[in-house]
Design an enzyme around this catalytic site. Structure first.
Site, PDB file in Angstrom:
ATOM      1  N   ARG A  33      71.167  58.792  78.245  1.00  0.00           N
ATOM      2  CA  ARG A  33      70.443  57.743  79.240  1.00  0.00           C
ATOM      3  C   ARG A  33      69.986  56.518  78.668  1.00  0.00           C
ATOM      4  O   ARG A  33      68.982  56.603  77.753  1.00  0.00           O
ATOM      5  CB  ARG A  33      69.360  58.432  80.006  1.00  0.00           C
ATOM      6  CG  ARG A  33      68.685  57.863  80.915  1.00  0.00           C
ATOM      7  CD  ARG A  33      67.529  58.714  81.685  1.00  0.00           C
ATOM      8  NE  ARG A  33      67.733  59.880  82.029  1.00  0.00           N
ATOM      9  CZ  ARG A  33      68.266  60.086  83.431  1.00  0.00           C
ATOM     10  NH1 ARG A  33      68.442  59.144  83.996  1.00  0.00           N
ATOM     11  NH2 ARG A  33      68.730  61.384  83.719  1.00  0.00           N
ATOM     12  N   GLY A  52      48.335  67.676  84.142  1.00  0.00           N
ATOM     13  CA  GLY A  52      48.755  68.136  82.674  1.00  0.00           C
ATOM     14  C   GLY A  52      50.189  68.472  82.466  1.00  0.00           C
ATOM     15  O   GLY A  52      50.833  68.532  83.278  1.00  0.00           O
ATOM     16  N   LEU A  54      53.050  70.579  82.017  1.00  0.00           N
ATOM     17  CA  LEU A  54      53.294  72.039  82.720  1.00  0.00           C
ATOM     18  C   LEU A  54      54.264  72.597  81.546  1.00  0.00           C
ATOM     19  O   LEU A  54      54.586  74.102  81.599  1.00  0.00           O
ATOM     20  CB  LEU A  54      53.929  72.112  83.917  1.00  0.00           C
ATOM     21  CG  LEU A  54      52.840  71.484  85.166  1.00  0.00           C
ATOM     22  CD1 LEU A  54      53.570  71.734  86.254  1.00  0.00           C
ATOM     23  CD2 LEU A  54      51.561  72.193  84.958  1.00  0.00           C
ATOM     24  N   GLY A  74      63.133  66.695  76.488  1.00  0.00           N
ATOM     25  CA  GLY A  74      61.958  66.061  77.267  1.00  0.00           C
ATOM     26  C   GLY A  74      61.338  64.682  76.931  1.00  0.00           C
ATOM     27  O   GLY A  74      60.262  64.669  76.850  1.00  0.00           O
ATOM     28  N   GLU A  75      62.212  64.065  76.782  1.00  0.00           N
ATOM     29  CA  GLU A  75      62.000  62.568  76.304  1.00  0.00           C
ATOM     30  C   GLU A  75      61.229  61.849  77.591  1.00  0.00           C
ATOM     31  O   GLU A  75      60.313  61.083  77.427  1.00  0.00           O
ATOM     32  CB  GLU A  75      63.190  61.700  76.076  1.00  0.00           C
ATOM     33  CG  GLU A  75      62.820  60.345  75.656  1.00  0.00           C
ATOM     34  CD  GLU A  75      64.242  59.500  74.877  1.00  0.00           C
ATOM     35  OE1 GLU A  75      64.080  58.259  74.845  1.00  0.00           O
ATOM     36  OE2 GLU A  75      65.097  60.047  74.379  1.00  0.00           O
ATOM     37  N   ARG A  76      61.458  62.251  78.836  1.00  0.00           N
ATOM     38  CA  ARG A  76      60.749  61.503  80.105  1.00  0.00           C
ATOM     39  C   ARG A  76      59.196  61.865  79.705  1.00  0.00           C
ATOM     40  O   ARG A  76      58.373  61.108  80.023  1.00  0.00           O
ATOM     41  CB  ARG A  76      61.333  61.868  81.353  1.00  0.00           C
ATOM     42  CG  ARG A  76      62.733  61.214  81.527  1.00  0.00           C
ATOM     43  CD  ARG A  76      63.294  61.802  82.897  1.00  0.00           C
ATOM     44  NE  ARG A  76      62.473  61.353  84.091  1.00  0.00           N
ATOM     45  CZ  ARG A  76      61.624  62.127  84.839  1.00  0.00           C
ATOM     46  NH1 ARG A  76      61.639  63.222  84.394  1.00  0.00           N
ATOM     47  NH2 ARG A  76      61.150  61.656  85.806  1.00  0.00           N
ATOM     48  N   ARG A  77      59.209  63.040  79.465  1.00  0.00           N
ATOM     49  CA  ARG A  77      57.633  63.678  79.398  1.00  0.00           C
ATOM     50  C   ARG A  77      57.119  62.964  78.084  1.00  0.00           C
ATOM     51  O   ARG A  77      55.704  62.517  78.257  1.00  0.00           O
ATOM     52  CB  ARG A  77      57.691  65.209  79.316  1.00  0.00           C
ATOM     53  CG  ARG A  77      57.771  66.172  80.573  1.00  0.00           C
ATOM     54  CD  ARG A  77      58.133  67.458  80.211  1.00  0.00           C
ATOM     55  NE  ARG A  77      59.524  67.633  79.567  1.00  0.00           N
ATOM     56  CZ  ARG A  77      60.117  68.686  79.221  1.00  0.00           C
ATOM     57  NH1 ARG A  77      59.251  69.746  78.843  1.00  0.00           N
ATOM     58  NH2 ARG A  77      61.227  69.005  78.871  1.00  0.00           N
ATOM     59  N   GLU A 108      70.944  68.274  79.679  1.00  0.00           N
ATOM     60  CA  GLU A 108      69.829  68.137  80.188  1.00  0.00           C
ATOM     61  C   GLU A 108      69.780  66.920  81.354  1.00  0.00           C
ATOM     62  O   GLU A 108      69.350  66.949  82.350  1.00  0.00           O
ATOM     63  CB  GLU A 108      68.613  67.845  79.386  1.00  0.00           C
ATOM     64  CG  GLU A 108      67.348  67.568  79.866  1.00  0.00           C
ATOM     65  CD  GLU A 108      66.273  67.310  78.796  1.00  0.00           C
ATOM     66  OE1 GLU A 108      65.257  67.808  78.756  1.00  0.00           O
ATOM     67  OE2 GLU A 108      66.423  66.479  78.113  1.00  0.00           O
TER      68      GLU A 108
END
Length: 285
Positions: A33, A52, A54, A74-77, A108
């Site tokens: 992306r 928070g 999750l 988990g790059e967006r997080r 992902e």
């Protein structure tokens, strides 16, 4: 080779969640992306602030001087947490080679189903190269048809300019496919016409068959005299016939209907020896 689609980001018993400093983390270099929606990151940041984190992100140790960890998933997080000014984030550190990291990053994003068509096409190419897959094998792995994969990858043959228009959503991928038979320079010309004239896919396909012809026809159409918009005049000049009175009455009825519809109408009559002239003037309010 299987692409481990059934892999879940659950925490193995032998794994411990750690609090890792954001300053020690770098993004995934295999991330397919290229553009992250700012609105999407802001929405996720709001969720993190209210509820928070999750689900911890997944990291691996990074071999380099600029950071200690590299994102696997988990790059967006990570980006959302960074936008909130967090110092640390919950993470699980796993051991994973480059091939698996590249595959997991692509998978992902594909499972999120909101990749733009160019990023998705590049992701398929990277998966095939990384895992030595054919289009047919990849299609089976990701649950798509071979033609679906092929059509996505063909978009990478478009010019850089057209690809950018697909990325930002200015043009649809169906518009893009309609331009594939053209040379890059003509693809750019066609893209400008599509945007300027608001062409749908069908009209785009017709225009792409003969761009010069389309432009020539458009130029002729633009030179055509325009109809009056503010004031219209109609002159009826007729010689008497045996149905003369009927014709005059028909014209006057038409004038009355125009007045009844709310239009402002003026008319004058000029009776000649061999003619009867009625001049009608219609004005828009």
């Amino acid at each position: 080779m299987g692409l481990f689609f059934n892999r879940k980001n659950t925490v193995p018993k032998e794994k411990q969640i750690q609090e890792i400093s954001l300053d020690k983390i770098i993004p995934n270099p295999y991330q397919p992306r290229h553009a992250f929606s700012e609105d999407s990151i802001n929405e996720l940041a709001q969720t993190l602030q209210e509820q928070g984190l999750l689900q911890p992100i997944i990291l691996r140790e990074h071999q380099g001087d600029d950071a200690e960890y590299e994102i696997i998933a988990g790059e967006r997080r990570y980006r959302a947490a960074k936008s909130l000014g967090w110092d640390k984030i919950s993470a699980i550190v796993e051991e994973m080679d480059d091939e698996k990291v590249a595959s997991l990053a692509v998978i992902e994003n594909l499972q999120r189903e909101d990749l733009n068509p160019i990023d998705e096409a590049e992701a398929y190419v990277k998966l095939m190269e990384t895992n030595d897959l054919t289009q047919t094998e990849l299609a089976q792995q990701v649950g798509k048809s071979q033609s679906y994969i092929a059509n996505k990858i063909r978009l990478l043959k478009l010019s850089d300019k057209v690809q950018k228009l697909l990325v930002d959503g200015t043009l649809s991928q169906r518009h893009g496919r309609a331009l594939l038979a053209l040379e890059p320079a003509d693809q750019d010309r066609a893209a400008e016409i599509i945007i300027a004239d608001g062409l749908n896919v069908k009209k785009t396909e017709e225009m792409a068959k003969d761009i010069d012809g389309y432009l020539a026809a458009k130029q002729v159409d633009q030179k055509a005299p325009k109809k009056a918009t503010k004031k219209e005049k109609t002159v009826v000049n007729t010689k008497p016939t045996k149905d003369f009175k009927v014709q005059i009455n028909t014209i006057k009825k038409a004038i009355k209907m125009a007045k009844d519809s709310g239009m402002k109408v003026k008319y004058t009559e000029d009776k000649g020896k061999d003619s009867y002239k009625i001049t009608i003037e219609m004005l828009r309010k």
